[in-house]
Scaffold this active site. Structure first.
Site, PDB file in Angstrom:
ATOM      1  CB  THR B 174      -0.865  -0.025   1.277  1.00 24.72           C
ATOM      2  OG1 THR B 174      -1.717  -1.155   1.207  1.00 24.72           O
ATOM      3  CG2 THR B 174      -1.699   1.235   1.445  1.00 24.72           C
ATOM      4  NE  ARG B 202      -8.923  -7.176   2.337  1.00 21.14           N
ATOM      5  CZ  ARG B 202      -7.830  -6.411   2.421  1.00 21.14           C
ATOM      6  NH1 ARG B 202      -7.398  -5.757   1.367  1.00 21.14           N
ATOM      7  NH2 ARG B 202      -7.181  -6.308   3.538  1.00 21.14           N
ATOM      8  CB  THR B 225       0.874   0.654   4.787  1.00 20.89           C
ATOM      9  OG1 THR B 225       1.328  -0.616   4.280  1.00 20.89           O
ATOM     10  CG2 THR B 225       1.999   1.233   5.629  1.00 20.89           C
ATOM     11  N   GLY B 226      -0.678  -1.936   6.036  1.00 17.45           N
ATOM     12  CA  GLY B 226      -0.525  -3.132   6.867  1.00 17.45           C
ATOM     13  C   GLY B 226      -1.685  -4.070   6.650  1.00 17.45           C
ATOM     14  N   GLY B 228      -4.987  -4.766   6.576  1.00 18.26           N
ATOM     15  CA  GLY B 228      -6.101  -3.820   6.521  1.00 18.26           C
ATOM     16  C   GLY B 228      -7.233  -4.082   7.503  1.00 18.26           C
TER      17      GLY B 228
END
Lengths: 305, 305
Positions: B174, B202, B225-226, B228
């Site tokens: 991201t 999704r 970011t990560g 989600g």
């Protein structure tokens, strides 16, 4: 004394009296009472808050009076597109579905997303594919379009854009529930057909965790209704939870501050129902009406708009 | 002394070093630097924060190194499905697009949604219809699928479910930007191709106002970011803004508390970049790396991972 309750539900903020008159309002309140009774029976036998909000919201979806599930309004293309979400205050588990059709009970599909414990949000055809794989029966596209909604759609199409916007703004019929069970667990759910005449693909606040729905055992459970975009921009349900978390407010004060923040920052209109971790509850709105009801801790049912 | 900057961007939290080695990391940092230089030129001529984050994120989208726009990962069906959002700290204006394909720069489409000032979020085919009506050129479905992503997809399909999940979790790519312009206005934007192999439909945290993106002149601008779903359940960007609003924290402390809250409540992994209203900034993450860079108030560019 602060109001305490175990269950609170709403059937949308707007101008109910203007649209339907006092006689029409009675139909809404009768439905609210019946649904609270059902929620009460689940709570009485020790059922979890999550089951209670799912059941109550699915009953609101089944009642064509409300703008959710059956009775959903139509979008700009004359189609139904529904959003729903459910959240578990125990572990911040959440499930949401957005921009879906052909599902009788969006909140039940959201519960399945939550139970799957992988995605939080599924939209459009992907959500339908998930539904099919989970064994959910798809209904025909027409299942939830009532005669009233078709007439309304035709009326809406005939209005100027300005008048159409006012009309849509007047009748938010989003539904929702918040509950606190005998173990002190909180849950919340919200479901909607969105704004009448909305743009295709528009997703409102109802399925957005933190905007139209939120539940955290450490703070509160919230379900919102109103002009969705304003709730999204203010992330209002989470804002109310954070007022409780960081300022140690009770449900009533947090809900009041929340609606005031909504009005002040983005000139937003709508309402919220809130139960906090101690079972204190509140319904606050700045529209003329918000159909709602609650079950107090002594087992009495109250309805209001 | 607290770090001050006018622009901060990221290219995703994950295991960059593990995936690409030090030599690969250099390519990422070179791209980050080039994009910061471009943002700097806009800020120098007095451009608004909103333009800066839109431009930087669209350049990150154009660089196939990153998992957004061109270079987006593929979902379970081998297709691209992108999410993006942008937010204006002046008035909480927000625009988001979700589950879209055939758009070269999702962040630019999100900016058009914001500019339309009606919807906040558009998804799927409805978002494409909006794009077409706004004169946005649709690209072919293959435009943004790189050879690397096709290979990765094939590799992912061959893995067991467990291994596939670890693989996906390791490479969040991201992208995002936060900026504070010469007038003190804040803005934030986030864009992503989502998790590799994700379920069709999704929607992650990137397009969710309050989860993967948030901006409010009174508090801060955040891009996340990560993993989600964890950011959605904690509504992390809004959580960080509320820590600043209600506890009067600075960007660094709020970002640190935010990532700690993410870990503690839902065992979440990822990172955030934050600029607060006074221009103090911070990058915090609990993954091994987060590619990022910033432009300090003296005009120096810094890159790190």
């Amino acid at each position: 004394m602060k109001k305490h309750c175990t269950l609170m539900i709403h059937g949308g903020a707007g101008e109910l009296d203007k649209l339907h008159g006092p006689a029409g309002a009675v139909r809404y309140l009768r439905s609210i009472r019946r649904i609270l009774e059902r929620g009460q029976s689940i709570l009485k036998r020790g059922g979890p808050a999550l089951d209670v909000v799912e059941t109550c919201v699915s009953m609101l979806e089944d009642d064509p009076l409300f703008n959710a599930g059956r009775g959903s309004v139509l979008n700009e293309r004359g189609m139904v597109s529904m959003d729903a979400a459910i959240m578990d205050g125990r572990d911040l588990g959440a499930g949401a579905v957005a921009d879906i059709n052909r599902i009788a009970n969006p909140v039940k599909l959201a519960r399945l997303v939550l139970a799957g414990n992988k995605q939080v949000m599924l939209a459009g055809t992907g959500a339908l594919r998930f539904a099919r794989s989970a064994g959910v029966r798809l209904v025909s596209g027409d299942y939830r379009i009532t005669e009233e909604r078709r007439d309304e759609y035709k009326k809406l199409r005939a209005l100027s854009q300005r008048k159409a916007e006012t009309f849509s703004a007047d009748q938010h019929g989003t539904v929702g529930a918040v509950a606190r069970d005998s173990k002190g667990n909180l849950a919340a759910a919200t479901s909607t057909g969105g704004m009448a005449g909305k743009k295709e693909g528009r997703i409102g606040d109802s399925p957005i965790i933190g905007a139209g729905v939120y539940a955290d055992n450490r703070t509160c459970a919230v379900s919102a209704t109103g002009h969705g975009e304003k709730f999204m921009r203010t992330v209002l349900a989470k804002h109310i939870a954070d007022l409780i978390a960081f300022r140690n407010l009770d449900a009533e004060t947090a809900a009041t501050y929340g609606i005031s923040y909504l009005k002040r920052t983005v000139n937003g209109r709508g309402g919220v129902i809130v139960i906090d971790r101690k079972g204190r509850c509140a319904a606050r709105f700045n529209t003329r009406t918000m159909v709602h009801g609650w079950l107090d801790r002594d087992g009495n049912i109250h309805c209001a708009y």
